[in-house]
Motif scaffolding. Sequence first.
Motif, PDB file in Angstrom:
ATOM      1  N   SER A  15      55.540  13.792   4.277  1.00 37.87           N
ATOM      2  CA  SER A  15      54.608  14.549   5.125  1.00 37.87           C
ATOM      3  C   SER A  15      54.963  16.031   5.215  1.00 37.87           C
ATOM      4  O   SER A  15      54.143  16.842   5.637  1.00 37.87           O
ATOM      5  CB  SER A  15      54.558  13.945   6.540  1.00 37.87           C
ATOM      6  N   ALA A  16      56.178  16.399   4.801  1.00 35.62           N
ATOM      7  CA  ALA A  16      56.562  17.807   4.790  1.00 35.62           C
ATOM      8  C   ALA A  16      55.826  18.563   3.682  1.00 35.62           C
ATOM      9  O   ALA A  16      55.757  19.801   3.721  1.00 35.62           O
ATOM     10  CB  ALA A  16      58.077  17.947   4.606  1.00 35.62           C
ATOM     11  N   GLY A  17      55.281  17.850   2.689  1.00 36.22           N
ATOM     12  CA  GLY A  17      54.522  18.489   1.623  1.00 36.22           C
ATOM     13  C   GLY A  17      55.361  19.332   0.684  1.00 36.22           C
ATOM     14  O   GLY A  17      54.896  20.348   0.161  1.00 36.22           O
ATOM     15  N   ARG A  18      56.583  18.897   0.432  1.00 25.35           N
ATOM     16  CA  ARG A  18      57.499  19.678  -0.402  1.00 25.35           C
ATOM     17  C   ARG A  18      57.815  18.906  -1.687  1.00 25.35           C
ATOM     18  O   ARG A  18      56.913  18.591  -2.466  1.00 25.35           O
ATOM     19  CB  ARG A  18      58.741  20.040   0.422  1.00 25.35           C
ATOM     20  N   THR A  19      59.056  18.588  -1.949  1.00 26.44           N
ATOM     21  CA  THR A  19      59.428  17.829  -3.143  1.00 26.44           C
ATOM     22  C   THR A  19      58.856  16.407  -3.064  1.00 26.44           C
ATOM     23  O   THR A  19      58.887  15.791  -1.994  1.00 26.44           O
ATOM     24  CB  THR A  19      60.969  17.761  -3.263  1.00 26.44           C
ATOM     25  N   PRO A  20      58.331  15.865  -4.176  1.00 29.86           N
ATOM     26  CA  PRO A  20      57.787  14.497  -4.155  1.00 29.86           C
ATOM     27  C   PRO A  20      58.841  13.477  -3.691  1.00 29.86           C
ATOM     28  O   PRO A  20      60.024  13.599  -4.022  1.00 29.86           O
ATOM     29  CB  PRO A  20      57.395  14.245  -5.609  1.00 29.86           C
ATOM     30  N   VAL A  21      58.392  12.468  -2.932  1.00 21.80           N
ATOM     31  CA  VAL A  21      59.274  11.426  -2.398  1.00 21.80           C
ATOM     32  C   VAL A  21      58.735  10.070  -2.825  1.00 21.80           C
ATOM     33  O   VAL A  21      57.548   9.784  -2.651  1.00 21.80           O
ATOM     34  CB  VAL A  21      59.374  11.495  -0.857  1.00 21.80           C
ATOM     35  N   ARG A  22      59.605   9.220  -3.388  1.00 21.79           N
ATOM     36  CA  ARG A  22      59.196   7.897  -3.848  1.00 21.79           C
ATOM     37  C   ARG A  22      60.245   6.872  -3.458  1.00 21.79           C
ATOM     38  O   ARG A  22      61.376   7.224  -3.103  1.00 21.79           O
ATOM     39  CB  ARG A  22      59.054   7.874  -5.378  1.00 21.79           C
ATOM     40  N   GLY A  42      61.194   4.166  12.402  1.00 16.57           N
ATOM     41  CA  GLY A  42      60.105   3.274  12.816  1.00 16.57           C
ATOM     42  C   GLY A  42      58.925   4.071  13.346  1.00 16.57           C
ATOM     43  O   GLY A  42      58.324   4.873  12.641  1.00 16.57           O
ATOM     44  N   THR A  43      58.601   3.890  14.619  1.00 14.13           N
ATOM     45  CA  THR A  43      57.474   4.608  15.228  1.00 14.13           C
ATOM     46  C   THR A  43      57.909   5.892  15.924  1.00 14.13           C
ATOM     47  O   THR A  43      57.105   6.555  16.560  1.00 14.13           O
ATOM     48  CB  THR A  43      56.768   3.699  16.254  1.00 14.13           C
ATOM     49  N   TYR A  44      59.170   6.255  15.798  1.00 15.13           N
ATOM     50  CA  TYR A  44      59.712   7.432  16.502  1.00 15.13           C
ATOM     51  C   TYR A  44      58.960   8.705  16.133  1.00 15.13           C
ATOM     52  O   TYR A  44      58.751   9.580  16.981  1.00 15.13           O
ATOM     53  CB  TYR A  44      61.192   7.571  16.151  1.00 15.13           C
ATOM     54  N   SER A  45      58.552   8.831  14.866  1.00 20.74           N
ATOM     55  CA  SER A  45      57.873  10.051  14.434  1.00 20.74           C
ATOM     56  C   SER A  45      56.530  10.227  15.143  1.00 20.74           C
ATOM     57  O   SER A  45      55.979  11.329  15.165  1.00 20.74           O
ATOM     58  CB  SER A  45      57.667  10.050  12.920  1.00 20.74           C
ATOM     59  N   ILE A  46      56.012   9.151  15.715  1.00 23.11           N
ATOM     60  CA  ILE A  46      54.746   9.210  16.455  1.00 23.11           C
ATOM     61  C   ILE A  46      54.998   9.348  17.957  1.00 23.11           C
ATOM     62  O   ILE A  46      54.319  10.104  18.647  1.00 23.11           O
ATOM     63  CB  ILE A  46      53.897   7.958  16.168  1.00 23.11           C
ATOM     64  N   THR A  47      55.999   8.647  18.466  1.00 22.63           N
ATOM     65  CA  THR A  47      56.274   8.697  19.907  1.00 22.63           C
ATOM     66  C   THR A  47      57.091   9.920  20.314  1.00 22.63           C
ATOM     67  O   THR A  47      57.031  10.354  21.459  1.00 22.63           O
ATOM     68  CB  THR A  47      57.003   7.420  20.372  1.00 22.63           C
ATOM     69  N   GLN A  48      57.867  10.484  19.362  1.00 22.29           N
ATOM     70  CA  GLN A  48      58.685  11.676  19.643  1.00 22.29           C
ATOM     71  C   GLN A  48      58.471  12.694  18.514  1.00 22.29           C
ATOM     72  O   GLN A  48      59.386  13.021  17.757  1.00 22.29           O
ATOM     73  CB  GLN A  48      60.170  11.295  19.739  1.00 22.29           C
ATOM     74  N   PRO A  49      57.258  13.233  18.381  1.00 24.33           N
ATOM     75  CA  PRO A  49      56.930  14.030  17.194  1.00 24.33           C
ATOM     76  C   PRO A  49      57.748  15.315  17.038  1.00 24.33           C
ATOM     77  O   PRO A  49      58.098  15.696  15.919  1.00 24.33           O
ATOM     78  CB  PRO A  49      55.438  14.337  17.366  1.00 24.33           C
ATOM     79  N   GLN A  50      58.049  16.008  18.127  1.00 23.79           N
ATOM     80  CA  GLN A  50      58.744  17.284  18.003  1.00 23.79           C
ATOM     81  C   GLN A  50      60.170  17.102  17.478  1.00 23.79           C
ATOM     82  O   GLN A  50      60.590  17.763  16.520  1.00 23.79           O
ATOM     83  CB  GLN A  50      58.780  18.009  19.357  1.00 23.79           C
ATOM     84  N   PHE A  90      37.394  10.787   6.374  1.00 26.01           N
ATOM     85  CA  PHE A  90      37.087  11.792   7.404  1.00 26.01           C
ATOM     86  C   PHE A  90      38.209  12.809   7.599  1.00 26.01           C
ATOM     87  O   PHE A  90      38.254  13.499   8.605  1.00 26.01           O
ATOM     88  CB  PHE A  90      36.795  11.072   8.730  1.00 26.01           C
ATOM     89  N   ARG A  91      39.098  12.894   6.630  1.00 25.42           N
ATOM     90  CA  ARG A  91      40.266  13.768   6.749  1.00 25.42           C
ATOM     91  C   ARG A  91      39.913  15.211   7.127  1.00 25.42           C
ATOM     92  O   ARG A  91      40.566  15.803   7.986  1.00 25.42           O
ATOM     93  CB  ARG A  91      41.044  13.751   5.434  1.00 25.42           C
ATOM     94  N   PRO A  92      38.882  15.825   6.522  1.00 25.37           N
ATOM     95  CA  PRO A  92      38.578  17.219   6.861  1.00 25.37           C
ATOM     96  C   PRO A  92      38.232  17.443   8.345  1.00 25.37           C
ATOM     97  O   PRO A  92      38.357  18.560   8.841  1.00 25.37           O
ATOM     98  CB  PRO A  92      37.377  17.547   5.965  1.00 25.37           C
ATOM     99  N   LEU A 115      47.295  17.176  13.920  1.00 23.20           N
ATOM    100  CA  LEU A 115      48.340  16.190  14.190  1.00 23.20           C
ATOM    101  C   LEU A 115      48.087  14.899  13.411  1.00 23.20           C
ATOM    102  O   LEU A 115      49.000  14.318  12.823  1.00 23.20           O
ATOM    103  CB  LEU A 115      48.423  15.892  15.691  1.00 23.20           C
ATOM    104  N   LEU A 116      46.824  14.462  13.383  1.00 15.65           N
ATOM    105  CA  LEU A 116      46.497  13.237  12.650  1.00 15.65           C
ATOM    106  C   LEU A 116      46.553  13.465  11.142  1.00 15.65           C
ATOM    107  O   LEU A 116      46.966  12.591  10.384  1.00 15.65           O
ATOM    108  CB  LEU A 116      45.110  12.733  13.056  1.00 15.65           C
ATOM    109  N   LYS A 117      46.126  14.644  10.699  1.00 13.78           N
ATOM    110  CA  LYS A 117      46.194  14.946   9.262  1.00 13.78           C
ATOM    111  C   LYS A 117      47.629  14.854   8.752  1.00 13.78           C
ATOM    112  O   LYS A 117      47.882  14.364   7.656  1.00 13.78           O
ATOM    113  CB  LYS A 117      45.656  16.353   9.000  1.00 13.78           C
ATOM    114  N   ALA A 118      48.558  15.352   9.566  1.00 13.80           N
ATOM    115  CA  ALA A 118      49.964  15.335   9.156  1.00 13.80           C
ATOM    116  C   ALA A 118      50.486  13.914   9.001  1.00 13.80           C
ATOM    117  O   ALA A 118      51.369  13.650   8.182  1.00 13.80           O
ATOM    118  CB  ALA A 118      50.806  16.111  10.166  1.00 13.80           C
ATOM    119  N   LYS A 119      49.972  12.987   9.801  1.00 13.16           N
ATOM    120  CA  LYS A 119      50.424  11.594   9.745  1.00 13.16           C
ATOM    121  C   LYS A 119      49.720  10.796   8.652  1.00 13.16           C
ATOM    122  O   LYS A 119      50.219   9.761   8.220  1.00 13.16           O
ATOM    123  CB  LYS A 119      50.178  10.906  11.094  1.00 13.16           C
TER     124      LYS A 119
END
Length: 405
Positions: free
Chosen positions: A387-394, A345-353, A139-141, A146-150
């Motif tokens: 999630s930044a959509g830039r250089t691949p991360v592995r 951890g969960t900081y990117s969700i609880t403190q997104p800005q 259901f991504r589209p 905000l949810l798409k970014a996560k």
Amino acid sequence: MQTNLSEQAKLLPRAEEAESILRSCVHCGFCTATCPTYQLLGDELDGPRGRIYLIKQVLEGNEVTAKTQLHLDRCLSCRNCETTCPSGVQYHNLLDIGRAVVDAQVPRPLGQRMLRESLRAVLPRPALFKALTQAGQIFRPFLPELLKAKLPSQAAPAKPRPEPRHARRVLMLEGCVQPTLSPNTNAATARVLDRLGISVSPIREAGCCGAVDYHLNAQEKGLARARQNIDAWWPAVEAGAEAIVQTASGCGAFVKDYGHLLENDPLYADKAKRVSALAKDLVEVLCEEPVEDLHMNGDKRLAFHCPCTLQHAQKLGGSVETVLRRLGFSLTDVPDGHLCCGSAGTYSITQPQLSRQLRDNKMNALESGNPEVIVTANIGCQTHLESAGRTPVRHWIEQVEEALN
């Protein structure tokens, strides 16, 4: 620092520990120079020294407010301040104690409670997390931005794992979200270790390390998960397993803390201490092995992001870089490599800005040397940077396993 705990605070299970940590702080301020949130916000109360003072006030019986809670919430628990501190202040333990006291006195708004309970309900349960992630992909589209970014991109499937065949055996924590977000990481680990004569014994009964619950102020639930893992691993520990390997440095930091967190549990103290002693990040295993014998084709130019849980909590900064160079990889320089990427951890969700600001700063630093790929050692950092959509991360071990082939 002179302290005078209130009578109520003296009844806390970790009162003596809190007072000892407070007294060890000399308020020199060195920690503020390396605190990511202080650098962004410039507020003394959003740095370690200010937060220590807030916790001191709370434990001395002063008024606790939502503002106190906010400043403690904004802390990433990156422990950069501990690396900087000349007095050896165990800030992360004081923060755990302070947050629990504050949350007991300051009710959170409904939205915050629902978010935190949802994270605790979903993240530590791999099957549920996988099902919800797969539904999100379908259901991504239709999802809000905000949810798409996560929502992560589709991960490559895991390669087959070798059957255990060597006399040398290690255990491996599978993790909660990593099997869904990066399913090949643990498989790549098993394949590389197999080439070095080490077999991974799967212990499926071991689940979430407990960090998600513990750091969302469900500390008893987090410790219950720790006990479950100890029980699951114990027969193999007694049978002579060399190590309990973690491929996510966040999990590794928490498992290594089992001995401290359960030191007053009469049933688990000794077992927890032994499990913590056996816990090793993957790089600690490979550092001791003849990795040059793997005959690598490490021709890619990499930038390594060292997670806070690896360099500040486990004190293993530089270890992965050393192994990668031994394997023939070319590594770019990364400015301000000590700073947090904002995942936490969960900081990117609880403190997104704040998290996004830190992520973008980190990506700029990582990309400054024009790497082909960014590699890291923690699934949270990996998905957050990706999630930044830039250089691949592995994960770095996937890059190693690919170069073997």
